[in-house]
Design a protein around this motif. Structure first.
Motif, PDB file in Angstrom:
ATOM      1  N   LEU A  24      25.543   2.839 -11.414  1.00  0.00           N
ATOM      2  CA  LEU A  24      25.290   3.628 -10.214  1.00  0.00           C
ATOM      3  C   LEU A  24      23.795   3.837  -9.998  1.00  0.00           C
ATOM      4  O   LEU A  24      23.332   3.920  -8.858  1.00  0.00           O
ATOM      5  CB  LEU A  24      26.019   4.965 -10.315  1.00  0.00           C
ATOM      6  N   LEU A  25      23.027   3.902 -11.083  1.00  0.00           N
ATOM      7  CA  LEU A  25      21.568   3.956 -10.943  1.00  0.00           C
ATOM      8  C   LEU A  25      21.036   2.629 -10.395  1.00  0.00           C
ATOM      9  O   LEU A  25      20.103   2.609  -9.587  1.00  0.00           O
ATOM     10  CB  LEU A  25      20.916   4.262 -12.290  1.00  0.00           C
ATOM     11  N   LEU A  26      21.643   1.529 -10.832  1.00  0.00           N
ATOM     12  CA  LEU A  26      21.230   0.214 -10.329  1.00  0.00           C
ATOM     13  C   LEU A  26      21.560   0.074  -8.843  1.00  0.00           C
ATOM     14  O   LEU A  26      20.795  -0.525  -8.079  1.00  0.00           O
ATOM     15  CB  LEU A  26      21.916  -0.895 -11.127  1.00  0.00           C
TER      16      LEU A  26
ATOM     17  N   LYS B  90      17.417  13.563 -10.470  1.00  0.00           N
ATOM     18  CA  LYS B  90      17.317  14.744 -11.325  1.00  0.00           C
ATOM     19  C   LYS B  90      18.376  14.726 -12.426  1.00  0.00           C
ATOM     20  O   LYS B  90      18.138  15.166 -13.553  1.00  0.00           O
ATOM     21  CB  LYS B  90      17.472  15.994 -10.457  1.00  0.00           C
ATOM     22  N   ASN B  91      19.565  14.186 -12.109  1.00  0.00           N
ATOM     23  CA  ASN B  91      20.671  14.135 -13.076  1.00  0.00           C
ATOM     24  C   ASN B  91      20.855  12.739 -13.666  1.00  0.00           C
ATOM     25  O   ASN B  91      21.960  12.399 -14.106  1.00  0.00           O
ATOM     26  CB  ASN B  91      21.975  14.563 -12.386  1.00  0.00           C
ATOM     27  N   TYR B  92      19.788  11.941 -13.674  1.00  0.00           N
ATOM     28  CA  TYR B  92      19.926  10.535 -14.051  1.00  0.00           C
ATOM     29  C   TYR B  92      20.510  10.335 -15.448  1.00  0.00           C
ATOM     30  O   TYR B  92      21.173   9.329 -15.720  1.00  0.00           O
ATOM     31  CB  TYR B  92      18.572   9.820 -13.931  1.00  0.00           C
ATOM     32  N   LYS B  93      20.287  11.285 -16.349  1.00  0.00           N
ATOM     33  CA  LYS B  93      20.809  11.151 -17.712  1.00  0.00           C
ATOM     34  C   LYS B  93      22.337  11.135 -17.742  1.00  0.00           C
ATOM     35  O   LYS B  93      22.938  10.644 -18.704  1.00  0.00           O
ATOM     36  CB  LYS B  93      20.294  12.287 -18.588  1.00  0.00           C
ATOM     37  N   PHE B  94      22.956  11.687 -16.711  1.00  0.00           N
ATOM     38  CA  PHE B  94      24.411  11.777 -16.675  1.00  0.00           C
ATOM     39  C   PHE B  94      25.037  10.785 -15.696  1.00  0.00           C
ATOM     40  O   PHE B  94      26.238  10.810 -15.464  1.00  0.00           O
ATOM     41  CB  PHE B  94      24.835  13.205 -16.288  1.00  0.00           C
TER      42      PHE B  94
ATOM     43  N   LYS C 284      28.668  14.946 -18.308  1.00  0.00           N
ATOM     44  CA  LYS C 284      28.313  16.317 -18.697  1.00  0.00           C
ATOM     45  C   LYS C 284      29.409  16.931 -19.553  1.00  0.00           C
ATOM     46  O   LYS C 284      29.136  17.638 -20.526  1.00  0.00           O
ATOM     47  CB  LYS C 284      28.064  17.176 -17.450  1.00  0.00           C
ATOM     48  N   LEU C 285      30.653  16.653 -19.192  1.00  0.00           N
ATOM     49  CA  LEU C 285      31.783  17.162 -19.969  1.00  0.00           C
ATOM     50  C   LEU C 285      31.781  16.561 -21.368  1.00  0.00           C
ATOM     51  O   LEU C 285      31.997  17.250 -22.361  1.00  0.00           O
ATOM     52  CB  LEU C 285      33.093  16.840 -19.251  1.00  0.00           C
ATOM     53  N   LYS C 286      31.503  15.263 -21.446  1.00  0.00           N
ATOM     54  CA  LYS C 286      31.455  14.580 -22.743  1.00  0.00           C
ATOM     55  C   LYS C 286      30.374  15.182 -23.631  1.00  0.00           C
ATOM     56  O   LYS C 286      30.603  15.482 -24.794  1.00  0.00           O
ATOM     57  CB  LYS C 286      31.180  13.084 -22.526  1.00  0.00           C
ATOM     58  N   ASN C 287      29.192  15.379 -23.059  1.00  0.00           N
ATOM     59  CA  ASN C 287      28.095  15.971 -23.825  1.00  0.00           C
ATOM     60  C   ASN C 287      28.386  17.414 -24.184  1.00  0.00           C
ATOM     61  O   ASN C 287      28.036  17.882 -25.266  1.00  0.00           O
ATOM     62  CB  ASN C 287      26.791  15.897 -23.028  1.00  0.00           C
ATOM     63  N   GLY C 288      29.051  18.129 -23.280  1.00  0.00           N
ATOM     64  CA  GLY C 288      29.403  19.517 -23.542  1.00  0.00           C
ATOM     65  C   GLY C 288      30.366  19.644 -24.689  1.00  0.00           C
ATOM     66  O   GLY C 288      30.245  20.523 -25.533  1.00  0.00           O
ATOM     67  N   ARG C 289      31.345  18.743 -24.763  1.00  0.00           N
ATOM     68  CA  ARG C 289      32.311  18.759 -25.864  1.00  0.00           C
ATOM     69  C   ARG C 289      31.613  18.526 -27.194  1.00  0.00           C
ATOM     70  O   ARG C 289      31.894  19.184 -28.185  1.00  0.00           O
ATOM     71  CB  ARG C 289      33.370  17.677 -25.634  1.00  0.00           C
ATOM     72  N   CYS C 290      30.688  17.569 -27.199  1.00  0.00           N
ATOM     73  CA  CYS C 290      29.956  17.279 -28.448  1.00  0.00           C
ATOM     74  C   CYS C 290      29.170  18.505 -28.888  1.00  0.00           C
ATOM     75  O   CYS C 290      29.124  18.846 -30.064  1.00  0.00           O
ATOM     76  CB  CYS C 290      29.003  16.102 -28.229  1.00  0.00           C
ATOM     77  N   LEU C 291      28.558  19.181 -27.903  1.00  0.00           N
ATOM     78  CA  LEU C 291      27.776  20.361 -28.217  1.00  0.00           C
ATOM     79  C   LEU C 291      28.662  21.463 -28.785  1.00  0.00           C
ATOM     80  O   LEU C 291      28.332  22.102 -29.770  1.00  0.00           O
ATOM     81  CB  LEU C 291      27.074  20.855 -26.947  1.00  0.00           C
ATOM     82  N   ASN C 292      29.832  21.651 -28.166  1.00  0.00           N
ATOM     83  CA  ASN C 292      30.745  22.689 -28.640  1.00  0.00           C
ATOM     84  C   ASN C 292      31.234  22.388 -30.057  1.00  0.00           C
ATOM     85  O   ASN C 292      31.363  23.276 -30.883  1.00  0.00           O
ATOM     86  CB  ASN C 292      31.938  22.815 -27.699  1.00  0.00           C
TER      87      ASN C 292
ATOM     88  N   LEU D  85      28.543   7.998  -3.480  1.00  0.00           N
ATOM     89  CA  LEU D  85      28.223   9.382  -3.856  1.00  0.00           C
ATOM     90  C   LEU D  85      29.386  10.030  -4.588  1.00  0.00           C
ATOM     91  O   LEU D  85      29.173  10.817  -5.521  1.00  0.00           O
ATOM     92  CB  LEU D  85      27.858  10.200  -2.615  1.00  0.00           C
ATOM     93  N   TYR D  86      30.600   9.692  -4.185  1.00  0.00           N
ATOM     94  CA  TYR D  86      31.774  10.207  -4.902  1.00  0.00           C
ATOM     95  C   TYR D  86      31.780   9.696  -6.343  1.00  0.00           C
ATOM     96  O   TYR D  86      32.028  10.463  -7.284  1.00  0.00           O
ATOM     97  CB  TYR D  86      33.047   9.792  -4.185  1.00  0.00           C
ATOM     98  N   LEU D  87      31.474   8.415  -6.534  1.00  0.00           N
ATOM     99  CA  LEU D  87      31.430   7.843  -7.884  1.00  0.00           C
ATOM    100  C   LEU D  87      30.318   8.482  -8.720  1.00  0.00           C
ATOM    101  O   LEU D  87      30.494   8.726  -9.913  1.00  0.00           O
ATOM    102  CB  LEU D  87      31.218   6.328  -7.807  1.00  0.00           C
ATOM    103  N   VAL D  88      29.177   8.736  -8.091  1.00  0.00           N
ATOM    104  CA  VAL D  88      28.072   9.404  -8.792  1.00  0.00           C
ATOM    105  C   VAL D  88      28.511  10.773  -9.277  1.00  0.00           C
ATOM    106  O   VAL D  88      28.267  11.163 -10.431  1.00  0.00           O
ATOM    107  CB  VAL D  88      26.842   9.535  -7.867  1.00  0.00           C
TER     108      VAL D  88
END
Length: 424
Positions: free
Chosen positions: A350-352, A341-345, A391-399, A380-383
């Motif tokens: 880790l997806l591999l 569900k969160n694959y974009k982030f 998400k933080l990186k994308n959030g900063r760009c959005l802000n 799971l911790y790394l994920v």
């Protein structure tokens, strides 16, 4: 505390199946005690240390499945809840490693370095003991009465050194670094060494899984300087497709014979645990329980392995299902759903690794034994760290975008007011 974490990782893989340690009478009891301590630590993290964990609900559900399994085991086989409790401590050990990674706030660089050192040592042991055999210190499957030597495949002694899932995780992390063009020559050298360790483990499922993620990395990698890294990966893939079929002739022939044979032991084991082991609805829902001690369940499992060569670990997730039922498999399904569900982030590496876990789940389930579950919990911790970071990186760009738009609006409003003022 970080060194303690490394020590606990090594303990979970029995120090690379170190024979003097594994032959100590109380080594499993010691691991059980550590598992109980880590269970208490997990409860502390969940109840007292009020921190948000991405997989919090899944971990609670995961622990509860062993309670349900213990009740089912008592009804079906009269295995005492105390025995079931002791048997589940290895899984509680793994959950504790997830929470301890959070508690210590382990950085990606530390986890990667730890996995790299483990993988390099794993490879060194696998190679060195080819020359020292029959003398060895690390071996997961020793000689038995019906086998005068350890198994040999592809002309290689299969020492079955513990820690292969740590190597597979390290392999995908190195693949990501190569795709990103980071220290290219160094990481290419490392990934070749780690792959040699995977080959010397002599399990075709692991070899094919590693090759498959290299191909996927080549197809889907989007590094900043992707041309040269992909050139290296293309050369590596060509080399693998040229070399592997020649060195794996006997393994491929064995696979073809087994898959064409109705008596393939993995199929027999899977069929037995699905249809013949127990017909109770409790078994299908909550499993037969974790065999421990001298219970009727332990005796039945021992009889299957000793006389019929049927092992719970031989049939992937079905073997785990026989312990905890369909309900016991649900936490892993929910975890995978949340990752997808969160694959974009989630970082590509880790997806591999998720692809590897799914591929191997049909043969060697990552949730079955302590040495496999602990790397899964570390994964799971790394994920979680990857999702938070991205998400933080994308959030900063959005802000920043919103802020820029707000400034432009203010400038436009000031210009309009200035014109209106001049007109008046």
């Amino acid at each position: 505390m970080k060194y303690l974490y490394v020590l606990l990782i090594l303990l979970s893989i029995d120090f690379f199946s170190f024979r003097p340690w594994m032959e100590l009478p109380g080594h499993r009891g010691f691991t059980t005690i550590v598992g109980f301590c880590l269970l208490l630590f997990s409860i502390y993290c969940l109840v007292i240390n009020n921190k948000k964990y991405l997989f919090r609900n899944e971990m609670i559900f995961f622990l509860l499945t062993f309670v349900f399994s213990a009740l089912s085991s008592y009804v079906l086989y009269r295995q005492s809840p105390i025995s079931s409790f002791y048997g589940s401590m290895f899984y509680c050990y793994a959950v504790g490693m997830y929470f301890m990674a959070h508690y210590l706030k382990l950085k990606y660089s530390f986890v990667f370095q730890m996995l790299l050192y483990i993988s390099l040592f794993f490879t060194a042991v696998e190679i060195i003991e080819q020359f020292t055999y029959p003398n060895y210190l690390f071996c997961g499957r020793i000689e038995k009465e019906d086998n005068t030597t350890v198994e040999q495949r592809m002309g290689i002694w299969r020492m079955y050194v513990y820690g292969i899932y740590c190597c597979m995780l390290c392999f995908t992390l190195l693949l990501q670094k190569i795709l990103d063009g980071k220290n290219l020559m160094e990481n290419v050298a490392f990934i070749i060494v780690v792959f040699v360790g995977i080959v010397f483990f002599v399990a075709r499922k692991n070899i094919y899984a590693a090759v498959s993620v290299v191909a996927l990395g080549f197809l889907f990698g989007k590094g900043k300087s992707s041309f040269l890294p992909k050139l290296f990966l293309a050369a590596l893939l060509i080399a693998l497709f040229y070399i592997l079929p020649n060195i794996m002739i006997d393994l491929n022939e064995k696979s073809a014979n087994e898959l064409g044979n109705d008596d393939f032991i993995r199929f027999i084991a899977a069929r037995h645990f699905i249809y013949d082991f127990n017909g109770s609805p409790l078994y299908y829902l909550f499993g037969a329980g974790i065999p421990y001690g001298e219970s009727a369940l332990s005796a039945k499992i021992s009889q299957l392995s000793e006389y019929y060569k049927i092992y719970q670990s031989d049939c992937g997730f079905i073997g785990y299902f026989s312990k905890v039922g369909i309900i016991g498999l649900l936490p892993y399904i929910l975890i995978f759903y949340k990752i997808i569900k969160n694959y974009k982030f989630v970082d590509l590496s880790l997806l591999l690794y998720l692809v590897i876990l799914i591929e191997l789940a049909f043969f060697d389930f990552f949730g079955q034994q302590l040495r496999n579950v602990v790397p899964t919990m570390l994964y799971l911790y790394l994920v979680e760290q990857s999702i938070r970071k991205n998400k933080l990186k994308n959030g900063r760009c959005l802000n920043e975008t919103d802020l820029r738009k707000a400034v432009l609006r203010m400038q436009g409003l000031r210009a309009s007011l200035s014109k209106e003022s001049n007109r008046l």
